[in-house]
Design a protein around this motif. Structure first.
Motif, PDB file in Angstrom:
ATOM      1  N   LEU A   1       0.826  -1.212   0.000  1.00  0.00           N
ATOM      2  CA  LEU A   1       0.000   0.000   0.000  1.00  0.00           C
ATOM      3  C   LEU A   1       0.858   1.260   0.000  1.00  0.00           C
ATOM      4  CD1 LEU A   1      -3.043  -0.230   2.436  1.00  0.00           C
ATOM      5  CD2 LEU A   1      -3.045   0.082  -0.038  1.00  0.00           C
TER       6      LEU A   1
ATOM      7  N   LEU B   1      -7.238   5.407   1.018  1.00  0.00           N
ATOM      8  CA  LEU B   1      -6.650   4.108   1.352  1.00  0.00           C
ATOM      9  C   LEU B   1      -6.943   3.709   2.790  1.00  0.00           C
ATOM     10  CD1 LEU B   1      -3.052   4.444  -0.186  1.00  0.00           C
ATOM     11  CD2 LEU B   1      -5.086   3.412  -1.219  1.00  0.00           C
TER      12      LEU B   1
ATOM     13  N   GLY C   1      -4.019   4.244   5.715  1.00  0.00           N
ATOM     14  CA  GLY C   1      -3.431   2.922   5.605  1.00  0.00           C
ATOM     15  C   GLY C   1      -2.316   2.631   6.603  1.00  0.00           C
TER      16      GLY C   1
ATOM     17  N   SER D   1      -4.444   8.743   2.844  1.00  0.00           N
ATOM     18  CA  SER D   1      -4.199   7.390   3.339  1.00  0.00           C
ATOM     19  C   SER D   1      -4.514   7.247   4.818  1.00  0.00           C
ATOM     20  CB  SER D   1      -2.746   6.970   3.082  1.00  0.00           C
ATOM     21  OG  SER D   1      -2.534   5.690   3.633  1.00  0.00           O
TER      22      SER D   1
ATOM     23  N   LEU E   1     -11.166  -1.960  -1.374  1.00  0.00           N
ATOM     24  CA  LEU E   1      -9.911  -1.199  -1.457  1.00  0.00           C
ATOM     25  C   LEU E   1      -9.625  -0.743  -2.881  1.00  0.00           C
ATOM     26  CD1 LEU E   1      -7.319  -0.080  -0.191  1.00  0.00           C
ATOM     27  CD2 LEU E   1      -6.246  -2.304  -0.535  1.00  0.00           C
TER      28      LEU E   1
ATOM     29  N   THR F   1       0.652   5.236  -1.808  1.00  0.00           N
ATOM     30  CA  THR F   1       0.349   6.341  -0.901  1.00  0.00           C
ATOM     31  C   THR F   1       0.771   7.683  -1.481  1.00  0.00           C
ATOM     32  OG1 THR F   1       0.724   4.826   0.938  1.00  0.00           O
ATOM     33  CG2 THR F   1       0.669   7.149   1.482  1.00  0.00           C
TER      34      THR F   1
ATOM     35  N   LYS G   1      -8.754   2.976  -3.898  1.00  0.00           N
ATOM     36  CA  LYS G   1      -7.604   3.486  -4.655  1.00  0.00           C
ATOM     37  C   LYS G   1      -8.082   4.440  -5.759  1.00  0.00           C
ATOM     38  CE  LYS G   1      -4.536  -0.517  -3.999  1.00  0.00           C
ATOM     39  NZ  LYS G   1      -4.093  -1.791  -4.635  1.00  0.00           N
TER      40      LYS G   1
END
Lengths: 409, 409
Positions: A20, A359, A33, A31, A350, A24, A354
């Motif tokens: 990931l 994210l 994430g 993000s 996901l 980013t 994106k």
């Protein structure tokens, strides 16, 4: 060449979070994430000054191989930090080992403790990095269900009892737990549960591996004694790190444990990376000598608290009235575990994320059996205020679109 | 707790050289022990300047987690260094991985290639760090005898043929070799042998792992093409390091290989240490951009050449007329392999050495079957001139005393 790969290489899965990281940096991306701290919170000018100084004046140490155990000054300073912070006493430098981040400590633990038929306990959801390090040596894990106050200890005891009944207790090597602000779940084990866990570990003679990367980042509530302090070094191995409080770029983890185990980890480390970089260790050591780390991170704590409260408020605003949506309310750390109704597949979502520039980490990444599909991990520490607001808005949009398309809403 | 250790933990041996490091600092001690470069040769002021600058200005990278593959600038710069230095071409950043020193590369190779029944080839004497990394996964090694011009290739072929005859060729994973200025033997593989090794590896479809930490430190003679250049990336995995030319304290190793293997090593690294420190990688990257590493190490080469010649001269003066004493004459690197007549036990002699303030590494440390007892490894790069002279004098005294006592002289 692939037919030459080892059996474990063939079953290795690439770390979703690391993958990931690569997207980013896409322009416009928000993000939630990575468990990535905000680099603006780190004392860069102080570290820059120290770094220059120790490269010029202490080059015989900073540019040379160091001992495998780690920088003696860093270990001394860390002992005093553990005492000030958690009241941990009765340890000396031989109880400590400096590793290349906690990930390396997990790799070393895996090497010194696990055979192919060894059993270990991990939570569900589980911290990805631990699961992948352990599964390189054995895939015989036992799950511990996570509650708001930590792992279900009754279940742990029941499982240990069953394992004993079938004569395999000697194969159980350790119980792995993140005591504070769990990654990914955000929950913290209560004092009562910590005490019970130690009792059970004593009863069945099992080691506890307490991973505590986030304990210093407490935003509210009172600190709880580390399991290490309750159970002592003969029962508990404690993993700490500088990654969330001084910088992940330094890659510094600290192992605290009984001397026999630490010594065996040192031997394993000799064959793994010889020693942790001397330069980064001495930067951290001098920093601890000159500055009060715990008061230095107060502004960071204030900043993260605000971001965490903001994300919780935004989640409430967007999903509070939607049935079947719930999320953990962490008192610290970096993560919120967001659970959607059954049927939502966050891995599939996901891809939409994106495309929509938002994210998150699909829950599946934190399971060893392709479950947790309807959860996701959200990190609030890195994005600025406006991105948290906008990010939750984008998330809501995806959730609603996906839910309608799949007839889940 | 020890009954909880894994089988490999129980057979792990502590690294003798790492243990030796601990007595090196005793006052009055002269050490020919560690393969430790002279920190005065490193560009500390340049690195200090760079470090300060990149911590202040590039903190979002240097203080943050990096990609597992490694700093992209460092990899780009290293590609151009490989081209300038060895004429290696046709590789891009995806062929490179930055590890925590070459030791970590050896650990990753061990993980991705070796099963418990896998076979690999190593030299005798063998580099300790490689042997310990590989033996964590399999102890089925095949020895290659070392000659003045490198491994005995006929023997390698004969062994491969025998393995094929018994139907185990698919279990052979790689041939590990240090091509230049072998550790501990000091010898270099000739061009002819490199070509034959590649032919044989092609014939039997075996990977070659070429470890080349010392190639940049050539004091005389002409550089020989790397095996990697001869065999290509489909056949050879090349390991390089900054430890001998920029600083071991940075802990930076570089793996160059085919993309499938590098990618699998990246996956293994995610579970081992996540990523190499961002700070140390960027220091090396900026250094390569601003300075010409190859001309910067010229004074180092001059210094080491002088020390090497001095040690060879002193050995000749002390042992030249003694029957059964011989030593290798390296054209570069850090080590001389000194062999005494049968009956001398250098491990036993080390205890006398410690008492007489002279350290060396017993040959036994470089064998997997407790042989090489009558050899020792001598490193000439760290001690000052006068210590080399005095050190060989002390060595002579111990040898003569021991030899007379045991009726060997």
């Amino acid at each position: 060449m692939t037919e030459k790969f080892s059996k474990i290489a063939l079953r290795m899965k690439s770390n979703v979070i690391r993958e990931l990281l690569k997207v980013t940096s896409k322009p416009g991306m928000i993000s939630f994430g990575g468990g990535v701290p905000d680099p603006d919170t780190f004392p860069r000018f102080e570290m820059a000054e120290i770094s220059k100084e120790i490269l010029e004046n202490e080059y015989k140490l900073t540019l040379q191989y160091g001992s495998t155990e780690g920088d003696p000054i860093l270990r001394e300073e860390y002992i005093s930090l553990l005492k000030r912070e958690s009241g941990i006493e009765g340890i000396d430098v031989d109880n400590l080992l400096v590793t290349v981040g906690s990930q390396s400590a997990l790799d070393l633990i895996s090497k010194i403790l696990l055979d192919e038929d060894s059993i270990y306990f991990v939570s569900k959801p589980v911290y990805l990095g631990a699961a992948s390090a352990f599964s390189l040596r054995s895939d015989r894990h036992v799950y511990m269900s996570l509650r708001e106050d930590g792992a279900d200890i009754d279940e742990v005891e029941q499982n240990l009892q069953e394992i004993e009944n079938r004569g395999e207790l000697n194969k159980v090597k350790f119980i792995y737990t993140i005591s504070n602000f769990h990654n990914p779940a955000g929950v913290t084990m209560s004092l009562e549960k910590r005490k019970r866990l130690v009792e059970i570990a004593n009863k069945y003679d099992v080691l506890i591996v307490e991973d505590d990367p986030y304990g210093d980042l407490r935003y509210e509530g009172k600190p709880i004694d580390p399991i290490f302090k309750i159970g002592g070094q003969e029962r508990v191995l404690l993993l700490k790190t500088f990654s969330k409080i001084l910088s992940p770029g330094l890659r510094l983890g600290i192992v605290v444990g009984n001397k026999t185990i630490v010594k065996k980890m040192v031997t394993a480390k000799q064959a793994t990376d010889l020693c942790t970089p001397s330069l980064t260790q001495r930067i951290a050591a001098r920093y601890l000598q000159r500055y009060d780390l715990l008061s230095q991170i107060e502004p960071t704590i204030a900043l993260y608290r605000e971001k965490k409260d903001l994300m919780l408020a935004e989640l409430e605003r967007s999903f509070g009235s939607m049935e079947g949506f719930h999320w953990t309310k962490p008192e610290g750390g970096l993560f919120i575990w967001f659970t959607l109704p059954e049927g939502f597949d966050t891995a599939e979502m996901l891809e939409r994320g994106k495309a929509a520039n938002i994210l998150f980490v699909p829950g599946e990444a934190f399971s060893l059996d392709n479950t947790c599909n309807n959860s996701m991990r959200l990190s609030f520490c890195l994005p600025p205020r406006e991105d948290i607001i906008e990010g939750v808005r984008r998330l809501k949009k995806i959730v609603v679109e996906y839910g309608k398309e799949k007839n889940l809403l």
